[in-house]
Design a protein around this motif. Structure first.
Motif, PDB file in Angstrom:
ATOM      1  N   GLY A  33      -7.824   0.007   1.556  1.00 55.81           N
ATOM      2  CA  GLY A  33      -6.390   0.134   1.770  1.00 55.81           C
ATOM      3  C   GLY A  33      -5.599  -0.228   0.524  1.00 55.81           C
ATOM      4  N   LEU A  36      -5.784   2.634  -1.995  1.00 59.18           N
ATOM      5  CA  LEU A  36      -4.917   3.748  -1.621  1.00 59.18           C
ATOM      6  C   LEU A  36      -3.458   3.457  -1.952  1.00 59.18           C
ATOM      7  N   CYS A  37      -3.047   2.203  -1.786  1.00 61.45           N
ATOM      8  CA  CYS A  37      -1.663   1.833  -2.080  1.00 61.45           C
ATOM      9  C   CYS A  37      -1.306   2.099  -3.536  1.00 61.45           C
ATOM     10  N   ILE A  40      -1.635   6.449  -4.719  1.00 62.88           N
ATOM     11  CA  ILE A  40      -0.608   7.431  -4.403  1.00 62.88           C
ATOM     12  C   ILE A  40       0.484   7.476  -5.464  1.00 62.88           C
ATOM     13  N   PHE A 261      -5.625   0.961   7.692  1.00 63.91           N
ATOM     14  CA  PHE A 261      -5.296   1.932   6.650  1.00 63.91           C
ATOM     15  C   PHE A 261      -6.536   2.293   5.844  1.00 63.91           C
ATOM     16  N   ASN A 268      -6.366   9.362   5.042  1.00 66.70           N
ATOM     17  CA  ASN A 268      -5.104   8.997   4.406  1.00 66.70           C
ATOM     18  C   ASN A 268      -5.004   9.503   2.973  1.00 66.70           C
ATOM     19  N   TYR A 269      -6.117   9.523   2.258  1.00 66.56           N
ATOM     20  CA  TYR A 269      -6.109  10.048   0.894  1.00 66.56           C
ATOM     21  C   TYR A 269      -5.710  11.523   0.887  1.00 66.56           C
ATOM     22  N   ALA A 272      -2.033  12.229   2.392  1.00 64.20           N
ATOM     23  CA  ALA A 272      -0.972  11.831   1.463  1.00 64.20           C
ATOM     24  C   ALA A 272      -0.573  13.011   0.582  1.00 64.20           C
ATOM     25  N   ALA A 298       6.542   7.499  -2.383  1.00 61.36           N
ATOM     26  CA  ALA A 298       5.230   6.865  -2.218  1.00 61.36           C
ATOM     27  C   ALA A 298       5.290   5.748  -1.194  1.00 61.36           C
ATOM     28  N   LEU A 302       3.295   5.585   2.432  1.00 63.14           N
ATOM     29  CA  LEU A 302       2.407   4.454   2.729  1.00 63.14           C
ATOM     30  C   LEU A 302       2.808   3.772   4.032  1.00 63.14           C
ATOM     31  N   GLN A 305       1.762   5.943   6.970  1.00 55.11           N
ATOM     32  CA  GLN A 305       0.305   5.985   7.146  1.00 55.11           C
ATOM     33  C   GLN A 305      -0.240   4.650   7.659  1.00 55.11           C
ATOM     34  N   ILE A 306       0.309   3.548   7.189  1.00 53.80           N
ATOM     35  CA  ILE A 306      -0.169   2.244   7.658  1.00 53.80           C
ATOM     36  C   ILE A 306       0.096   2.081   9.146  1.00 53.80           C
TER      37      ILE A 306
END
Length: 343
Positions: A33, A36-37, A40, A261, A268-269, A272, A298, A302, A305-306
């Motif tokens: 997670g 990913l943060c 993006i 996440f 999620n990747y 996004a 962004a 996020l 998605q979270i």
């Protein structure tokens, strides 16, 4: 043959007090997670080709991202993919006499995801991971951790020395993660606070020096060994720093956001990109200098998605694309919905 690498019972060669077989390691999900943060913010700016230099000067937001985000999170992501492949092979050995067959299917499915993703985001990561799995991880899967860990480190050093890091470091990072999984490091995270703190302190000191080195050529960030070294040092500091935070009273809140996440990292990747490409065009980001809008977009993606990941996993065992990946890997439909709790 796999028993020689992982031990006859499917446990790691080192570490002793490992997690129960099949138990999901929550720290790894939180780290996914975290990765990913950061990723993006890099992907939006690259796909939209947002200009970061005007009249020979790096714009402030771009400069901050160069210091603390760019090249800092993809090493975490790549290493965790290697860790995941290592854990998968170990657990597959308890289900089939030919554990590398589902591993190959896993690489192949990841490659298909990457090819499709490449249409919207040229230079995406999944296809190189799949290729690295075929070319590097498969042959090295017959070697023990004490071969793979140093081999992965050597490949990373060579990539930084010869190619200034970037995607050239993916094979080494994948192998490094694979070796960590073989050595039982992920299962030992819960009882390694002192070691994690020592690594965090060392990587923080190295990061400070590497950032000073990187700042000697701020216009060439991403193409120099200094930025690659800074990226590796900071990625290690971020990783160990989060692991320490997870052990504090604030860890419950942080893990509550990052773990779901990260459990849906593949979904999620990819989603996004499906979100930021059309929204980026609507906001006029391509070929602009709208870094504030980029940051807002962004952050908004996020946040969505979270929340969505948490709600989805309350009802289902896997993310949508994680479920597809699992079905292809095992060549069968696997249960998707969570069983209702007994009243």
């Amino acid at each position: 043959m796999t028993a020689g690498v992982f031990g006859a019972a499917g446990t790691a060669d080192v570490g002793g007090d490992t997690a129960p077989p099949g138990r999901r390691i929550s720290e790894l999900d939180a780290l996914r997670g975290l990765a990913l943060c950061g990723i993006i913010f890099v992907n939006i700016s690259q796909v939209m080709n947002i200009h970061g230099v005007v009249d020979g000067q790096v714009l402030p937001v771009r400069h901050a991202l160069d210091l603390f985000v760019h090249e800092r999170f993809f090493p975490v992501f790549a290493t965790l993919f290697g860790v995941g492949f290592g854990i998968f092979l170990r657990r597959a050995a308890s289900r089939t006499a030919w554990p590398r067959v589902p591993l190959l299917l896993r690489f192949a499915a990841l490659g298909v995801f990457g090819l499709l993703h490449h249409v919207l985001q040229p230079g995406e990561a999944l296809l190189p991971y799949a290729i690295g799995g075929f070319v590097v991880l498969l042959p090295f899967s017959w070697f023990p951790w004490w071969v793979n860990l140093p081999a992965g480190a050597v490949l990373v050093v060579l990539s930084v020395t010869l190619a200034s890091g970037g995607m050239a470091s993916v094979p080494g990072l994948l192998l490094l993660g694979f070796g960590l999984a073989q050595a039982g490091v992920p299962e030992a995270l819960h009882r390694s606070t002192g070691k994690i703190a020592a690594v965090f302190a060392g990587s923080a000191v190295l990061s400070a020096g590497a950032l000073v080195w990187q700042e000697q050529d701020p216009l060439s960030v991403g193409f120099t060994s200094s930025s690659a070294v800074a990226g590796l040092c900071l990625s290690l500091a971020y990783t160990t720093g989060l692991l320490l935070v997870l052990k504090t009273p604030a860890g419950r809140v942080v893990s509550g956001a990052l773990e779901p996440f990260g459990r849906m990292a593949l979904t999620n990747y990819l989603t996004a990109t499906l979100l930021f490409v059309p929204l980026g065009y609507l906001l006029g980001l391509p070929e602009s200098t709208s870094w504030g809008a980029e940051l807002g977009l962004a952050a908004a993606i996020l946040a969505v998605q979270i929340v969505w990941s948490r709600l989805w996993l309350d009802r289902f065992r896997y993310g949508p694309l994680e479920w597809v990946w699992r079905c292809v890997t095992w060549r069968q439909l696997v249960p998707m919905r969570r069983a209702p709790e007994a009243v």
